[in-house]
Design a protein around this motif. Structure first.
Motif, mmCIF file in Angstrom:
data_model
loop_
_atom_site.group_PDB
_atom_site.id
_atom_site.type_symbol
_atom_site.label_atom_id
_atom_site.label_comp_id
_atom_site.label_asym_id
_atom_site.label_seq_id
_atom_site.Cartn_x
_atom_site.Cartn_y
_atom_site.Cartn_z
ATOM 1 N N VAL A 142 37.955 44.394 38.703
ATOM 2 C CA VAL A 142 38.995 43.466 39.048
ATOM 3 C C VAL A 142 38.127 41.782 39.033
ATOM 4 O O VAL A 142 38.742 41.058 38.488
ATOM 5 N N ARG A 143 36.931 41.850 39.763
ATOM 6 C CA ARG A 143 36.466 40.696 39.908
ATOM 7 C C ARG A 143 35.879 40.018 38.614
ATOM 8 O O ARG A 143 35.951 39.030 37.940
ATOM 9 N N GLU A 144 35.332 40.971 37.688
ATOM 10 C CA GLU A 144 35.086 40.805 36.149
ATOM 11 C C GLU A 144 36.386 40.215 35.417
ATOM 12 O O GLU A 144 36.098 39.432 34.609
ATOM 13 N N GLN A 145 37.377 40.900 35.562
ATOM 14 C CA GLN A 145 38.619 40.687 34.792
ATOM 15 C C GLN A 145 39.149 39.284 35.205
ATOM 16 O O GLN A 145 39.827 38.486 34.410
ATOM 17 N N TYR A 146 39.188 39.031 36.532
ATOM 18 C CA TYR A 146 39.844 37.965 36.998
ATOM 19 C C TYR A 146 38.838 37.147 38.146
ATOM 20 O O TYR A 146 38.964 37.290 39.405
ATOM 21 N N PRO A 147 37.937 36.356 37.356
ATOM 22 C CA PRO A 147 36.759 35.612 38.237
ATOM 23 C C PRO A 147 37.288 34.984 39.223
ATOM 24 O O PRO A 147 36.458 34.547 40.166
ATOM 25 N N ASP A 148 38.405 34.364 39.109
ATOM 26 C CA ASP A 148 38.758 33.367 40.294
ATOM 27 C C ASP A 148 39.704 34.045 41.061
ATOM 28 O O ASP A 148 40.222 33.179 42.044
ATOM 29 N N LEU A 149 39.973 35.269 41.039
ATOM 30 C CA LEU A 149 41.097 35.674 41.932
ATOM 31 C C LEU A 149 40.271 35.902 43.293
ATOM 32 O O LEU A 149 38.822 36.571 43.141
ATOM 33 N N LYS A 150 40.898 35.732 44.427
ATOM 34 C CA LYS A 150 40.173 35.839 45.792
ATOM 35 C C LYS A 150 40.515 37.061 46.306
ATOM 36 O O LYS A 150 41.455 37.336 46.837
ATOM 37 N N ILE A 151 39.320 38.064 46.477
ATOM 38 C CA ILE A 151 39.385 39.406 47.036
ATOM 39 C C ILE A 151 38.570 39.009 48.312
ATOM 40 O O ILE A 151 37.386 38.960 48.248
ATOM 41 N N VAL A 152 39.202 39.077 49.255
ATOM 42 C CA VAL A 152 38.535 38.914 50.820
ATOM 43 C C VAL A 152 38.423 39.935 51.401
ATOM 44 O O VAL A 152 37.443 39.823 52.490
ATOM 45 N N GLY A 153 38.516 41.134 50.742
ATOM 46 C CA GLY A 153 37.659 42.490 51.320
ATOM 47 C C GLY A 153 38.163 43.623 50.734
ATOM 48 O O GLY A 153 39.124 43.671 49.959
ATOM 49 N N ARG A 154 37.424 44.695 50.995
ATOM 50 C CA ARG A 154 37.726 46.051 50.325
ATOM 51 C C ARG A 154 37.247 47.059 51.363
ATOM 52 O O ARG A 154 36.350 46.945 52.397
ATOM 53 N N CYS A 155 37.866 48.240 51.398
ATOM 54 C CA CYS A 155 37.359 49.331 52.183
ATOM 55 C C CYS A 155 37.839 50.719 51.597
ATOM 56 O O CYS A 155 38.860 50.797 51.074
ATOM 57 N N HIS A 156 37.036 51.574 51.641
ATOM 58 C CA HIS A 156 37.419 53.088 51.383
ATOM 59 C C HIS A 156 38.648 53.375 52.141
ATOM 60 O O HIS A 156 39.013 53.014 53.063
ATOM 61 N N GLY A 157 39.180 54.696 51.834
ATOM 62 C CA GLY A 157 40.295 55.102 52.511
ATOM 63 C C GLY A 157 40.303 56.242 53.312
ATOM 64 O O GLY A 157 41.006 57.346 53.552
ATOM 65 N N PHE A 158 38.804 56.397 54.142
ATOM 66 C CA PHE A 158 38.619 57.670 54.625
ATOM 67 C C PHE A 158 38.242 57.366 56.318
ATOM 68 O O PHE A 158 37.740 58.140 56.814
ATOM 69 N N LEU A 159 38.690 56.249 56.691
ATOM 70 C CA LEU A 159 38.490 55.782 58.078
ATOM 71 C C LEU A 159 39.497 56.456 58.827
ATOM 72 O O LEU A 159 40.704 56.707 58.621
ATOM 73 N N ARG A 160 39.262 56.775 60.147
ATOM 74 C CA ARG A 160 40.026 57.575 60.850
ATOM 75 C C ARG A 160 39.852 56.984 62.535
ATOM 76 O O ARG A 160 38.813 56.620 62.855
ATOM 77 N N GLY A 161 41.099 57.340 63.328
ATOM 78 C CA GLY A 161 40.702 56.846 64.594
ATOM 79 C C GLY A 161 40.300 55.373 64.886
ATOM 80 O O GLY A 161 40.802 54.597 64.469
#
Length: 274
Positions: A142-161
């Motif tokens: 996504v950052r390569e396709q939209y270099p000026d897009l502000k992605i403020v964070g990311r995380c995988h989906g396996f956190l619990r509790g």
């Protein structure tokens, strides 16, 4: 999250959106561009709500599961807006309603339209879901396709509790305009229900299914002709027969029955209940 029928905030925010009932769920009569514009308008030039707007999507499998799984049905009916992410839904609506669905609003396509508009408007994304490698690859693409897009964070989906609760607090502090949640049905809908009260600084939450797999390139979309013919499910079975053959064998016939028997011939305005 309260169901929209008793949620005046959700009702007011989506009152202008026309809907039809198809297969037992009320679906937004919006095309891809209109859906993206609606998502942008909810946060730009300023936030219109004091809590996240919740958008999800339904296809034939979702219709079938909602008809047999009370929890899944409740979670989908809690959404502020449901898009039709399935060509068969569009096709059936053309002879079931005076106001048919204009086109399929696939999240995989919607993401890119919203990303282009968000990039131009200076709006922000957070991407939650998939495993860490898949998530990182999706974000990098996504950052390569939209270099000026502000992605403020990311995380995988396996956190619990407690780890998940801490991550939710972190996301809320970052206050993204759009939170893309890709955990699969019904886990992503359950996430929205449980954590929306803790995400008051988020503008829009969009459940995303397998979106990150397509963004990362680990999965390939069906040929365009198969998408238009409503055969993307067959393409997916061909790619993942062990995982998907039985699922579609059991859900496709039920979905077809629901589409043909659980709809309304009259159109429904945006102010009615889910």
């Amino acid at each position: 999250m309260l169901e929209r029928r008793v949620n005046p905030v959700g009702r007011a925010a989506t009152a202008s959106v026309p809907r039809i009932t198809l297969g037992g769920l009320r679906l937004a009569v919006l095309d891809l561009e209109q859906t993206a514009n609606f998502m942008i308008d909810m946060v730009f030039p300023q936030r219109r709500l004091n809590r996240p707007l919740y958008l999800t999507s339904a296809n034939g499998e979702v219709l079938a599961r909602c008809s047999t799984e009370p929890m899944t049905d409740r979670l989908f009916r809690a959404a502020d807006l449901i898009n039709a992410d399935g060509q068969p839904l569009v096709t059936v609506s053309r002879f079931r309603s005076k106001t048919p669905l204009p086109e399929r609003v696939a999240t995989t396509d919607l993401f890119h339209v919203v990303a282009r508009k968000a990039q131009a408007a200076g709006l922000t994304f957070y991407m939650l879901g998939a495993d860490d490698a898949e998530n990182a690859a999706a974000v990098a693409s996504v950052r390569e396709q939209y270099p000026d897009l502000k992605i403020v964070g990311r995380c995988h989906g396996f956190l619990r509790g407690e780890a998940l609760r801490a991550k939710v607090a972190e996301i809320n502090a970052l206050a993204p305009d759009y939170l893309w949640v890709a955990l699969g049905v019904p886990y992503e809908q359950a996430f929205v229900e449980e954590y929306t009260p803790n995400l008051s600084n988020v503008g829009v939450i969009k459940t995303s299914g397998g979106l990150f797999n397509f963004l990362s390139g680990s999965r390939v979309r069906a040929p365009r002709w198969m998408q238009h013919a409503g055969l993307e499910w067959a393409w997916r079975i061909w790619l993942e027969p062990r995982r998907l053959f039985w699922r579609y064998l059991t859900t496709n016939p039920r979905a077809l029955y629901l589409l043909l028997n659980r709809g309304r011939s009259t159109d429904i305005g945006g102010t009615h209940n889910q």
